[in-house]
Design a protein around this motif. Structure first.
Motif, PDB file in Angstrom:
ATOM      1  N   ARG A 178      13.787  12.531  33.345  1.00  0.00           N
ATOM      2  CA  ARG A 178      14.461  13.037  34.543  1.00  0.00           C
ATOM      3  C   ARG A 178      15.980  12.969  34.422  1.00  0.00           C
ATOM      4  N   LYS A 179      16.498  11.842  33.951  1.00  0.00           N
ATOM      5  CA  LYS A 179      17.933  11.627  33.923  1.00  0.00           C
ATOM      6  C   LYS A 179      18.606  12.539  32.897  1.00  0.00           C
ATOM      7  N   PRO A 180      19.725  13.168  33.270  1.00  0.00           N
ATOM      8  CA  PRO A 180      20.441  14.002  32.304  1.00  0.00           C
ATOM      9  C   PRO A 180      20.807  13.263  31.019  1.00  0.00           C
ATOM     10  N   ALA A 181      21.203  11.992  31.131  1.00  0.00           N
ATOM     11  CA  ALA A 181      21.580  11.227  29.944  1.00  0.00           C
ATOM     12  C   ALA A 181      20.388  11.001  29.028  1.00  0.00           C
ATOM     13  N   LEU A 182      19.196  10.888  29.609  1.00  0.00           N
ATOM     14  CA  LEU A 182      17.994  10.711  28.802  1.00  0.00           C
ATOM     15  C   LEU A 182      17.557  12.037  28.180  1.00  0.00           C
ATOM     16  N   ILE A 183      17.702  13.122  28.932  1.00  0.00           N
ATOM     17  CA  ILE A 183      17.393  14.450  28.388  1.00  0.00           C
ATOM     18  C   ILE A 183      18.273  14.729  27.174  1.00  0.00           C
ATOM     19  N   GLN A 184      19.571  14.482  27.323  1.00  0.00           N
ATOM     20  CA  GLN A 184      20.494  14.740  26.220  1.00  0.00           C
ATOM     21  C   GLN A 184      20.302  13.747  25.088  1.00  0.00           C
ATOM     22  N   GLY A 185      20.047  12.496  25.436  1.00  0.00           N
ATOM     23  CA  GLY A 185      19.859  11.483  24.405  1.00  0.00           C
ATOM     24  C   GLY A 185      18.631  11.724  23.560  1.00  0.00           C
ATOM     25  N   VAL A 186      17.561  12.193  24.186  1.00  0.00           N
ATOM     26  CA  VAL A 186      16.324  12.469  23.463  1.00  0.00           C
ATOM     27  C   VAL A 186      16.467  13.710  22.598  1.00  0.00           C
ATOM     28  N   GLY A 187      17.028  14.791  23.152  1.00  0.00           N
ATOM     29  CA  GLY A 187      16.978  16.065  22.460  1.00  0.00           C
ATOM     30  C   GLY A 187      18.266  16.598  21.882  1.00  0.00           C
ATOM     31  N   GLY A 188      19.399  15.991  22.219  1.00  0.00           N
ATOM     32  CA  GLY A 188      20.675  16.571  21.830  1.00  0.00           C
ATOM     33  C   GLY A 188      20.900  16.690  20.342  1.00  0.00           C
ATOM     34  N   ARG A 189      20.390  15.721  19.575  1.00  0.00           N
ATOM     35  CA  ARG A 189      20.594  15.752  18.124  1.00  0.00           C
ATOM     36  C   ARG A 189      19.275  15.814  17.365  1.00  0.00           C
ATOM     37  N   MET A 190      18.215  16.162  18.077  1.00  0.00           N
ATOM     38  CA  MET A 190      16.887  16.258  17.472  1.00  0.00           C
ATOM     39  C   MET A 190      16.368  17.678  17.615  1.00  0.00           C
ATOM     40  N   SER A 191      15.876  18.244  16.524  1.00  0.00           N
ATOM     41  CA  SER A 191      15.291  19.583  16.592  1.00  0.00           C
ATOM     42  C   SER A 191      14.178  19.691  15.560  1.00  0.00           C
ATOM     43  N   GLY A 192      13.209  20.527  15.876  1.00  0.00           N
ATOM     44  CA  GLY A 192      12.180  20.839  14.898  1.00  0.00           C
ATOM     45  C   GLY A 192      11.257  19.698  14.552  1.00  0.00           C
ATOM     46  N   LEU A 193      10.943  18.831  15.520  1.00  0.00           N
ATOM     47  CA  LEU A 193      10.022  17.727  15.256  1.00  0.00           C
ATOM     48  C   LEU A 193       8.596  18.273  15.157  1.00  0.00           C
ATOM     49  N   ILE A 194       7.951  18.044  14.029  1.00  0.00           N
ATOM     50  CA  ILE A 194       6.598  18.551  13.781  1.00  0.00           C
ATOM     51  C   ILE A 194       5.550  17.490  14.091  1.00  0.00           C
ATOM     52  N   SER A 195       5.791  16.266  13.667  1.00  0.00           N
ATOM     53  CA  SER A 195       4.893  15.159  13.981  1.00  0.00           C
ATOM     54  C   SER A 195       5.685  13.868  13.909  1.00  0.00           C
ATOM     55  N   THR A 196       5.169  12.838  14.571  1.00  0.00           N
ATOM     56  CA  THR A 196       5.882  11.568  14.608  1.00  0.00           C
ATOM     57  C   THR A 196       4.893  10.433  14.792  1.00  0.00           C
ATOM     58  N   SER A 197       5.360   9.211  14.632  1.00  0.00           N
ATOM     59  CA  SER A 197       4.549   8.015  14.829  1.00  0.00           C
ATOM     60  C   SER A 197       5.168   7.184  15.937  1.00  0.00           C
TER      61      SER A 197
END
Length: 287
Positions: free
Chosen positions: A115-134
């Motif tokens: 919900r929080k803008p800072a969390l939206i940007q923190g999660v996705g701002g420098r991350m792209s193209g995630l295919i799978s994760t642990s």
């Protein structure tokens, strides 16, 4: 499952190179489909020409700078890396009340509801193209402490449909989601038509896939896609940027961009024209 039992993260980033990070170490970097990208040249750690060595250096910088794909992962940030990037627009939309939740993908957590803008940007701002994760327990804990919801804490699955479903179950009314696959976007639109859909990571889509995504998306990034520029560009109501454009395909998508422009203090050119309007500098090649 804990971060010690399994720790593998697969990305398609920086020219759509396939990158595998295991136990905090890059173990594989594939050949990029793109050799040059105007956006990559403006990264915090720039990539002037996309080679395996340059991709490795960029990813290592992300891992060191904010802990990407590690237990040190920062999840809060308010810096704008791209003026009209997906998370920048969704973070702004959250800030002004146009949405009340965003469903995103996060390394170490999978699909998350934030919900929080800072969390939206923190999660996705420098991350792209995630295919799978642990799952990484420290990352999951930070997201939850910041008010986010991790949809699958056991496996960190990437399932945007389940994320949207959970968001409505949690009582959110104005939900947005980033989606990479057209079939997922279509399913979300069919089941939850009020959801704002943002098409991302679209390099390499076929004409048929692009048509499907354009038919249901509100916003869509062009990435290095030739078909998106042609099909989404022709149907867009508004375009932001000329090198790696963002296309607004619906009135509510257009509203987010227009409202961001209205509130910015930066100089902006607004000009009625036939779309797409592309600058000389484009990703090379377009695929």
């Amino acid at each position: 499952m804990t971060s010690q039992e399994k720790d593998e993260h697969i990305l398609e980033a920086v020219g759509r190179s396939r990158i595998v990070i295991r136990n905090g170490t890059i173990v594989e970097i594939g050949e990029a489909k793109i050799t040059e990208c105007p956006l990559a040249k403006r990264f915090a750690y720039p990539v002037p020409r996309i080679t395996q060595e340059a991709v490795k250096a960029n990813i290592e910088h992300r891992m060191k700078a904010f802990g990407m794909c590690t237990s040190r992962r920062d999840v809060l940030d308010m810096r704008e890396f791209v003026g009209f990037g997906a998370t920048e627009l969704l973070g702004f939309a959250s800030h002004v009340g146009l949405i009340d939740a965003a469903v995103l993908a996060c390394d170490g957590a999978g699909t998350v509801i934030v919900r929080k803008p800072a969390l939206i940007q923190g999660v996705g701002g420098r991350m792209s193209g995630l295919i799978s994760t642990s799952p990484i327990k420290e990352v999951i804990q930070r997201i939850e402490e910041s008010g986010g919801i991790v949809v699958d804490k056991t496996h960190a699955a990437l399932d945007q449909f389940s994320g949207v479903k959970r968001a409505y179950q949690e009582g959110f009314k104005k939900v947005a989601v980033t989606v990479a696959r057209p079939e997922v976007a279509v399913r979300i639109h069919q089941e939850y038509p009020n959801t704002i859909i943002f098409g991302v990571h679209v390099t390499g889509l076929t004409e048929e896939e692009t048509e499907a995504m354009v038919g249901v998306a509100d916003l869509m990034t062009a990435c290095a896609s030739k078909t998106v520029r042609q099909i989404a560009g022709a149907k867009a109501l508004l375009q932001a940027g000329v090198s790696v454009p963002i296309f607004a395909l619906t009135k509510r998508g257009k509203e987010i961009i227009i409202e961001k422009i209205r509130q910015t203090e930066e100089q902006v050119l607004i000009k009625p024209t036939k779309l797409p309007a592309l600058g000389e500098k484009q990703p090379d090649p377009l695929v």
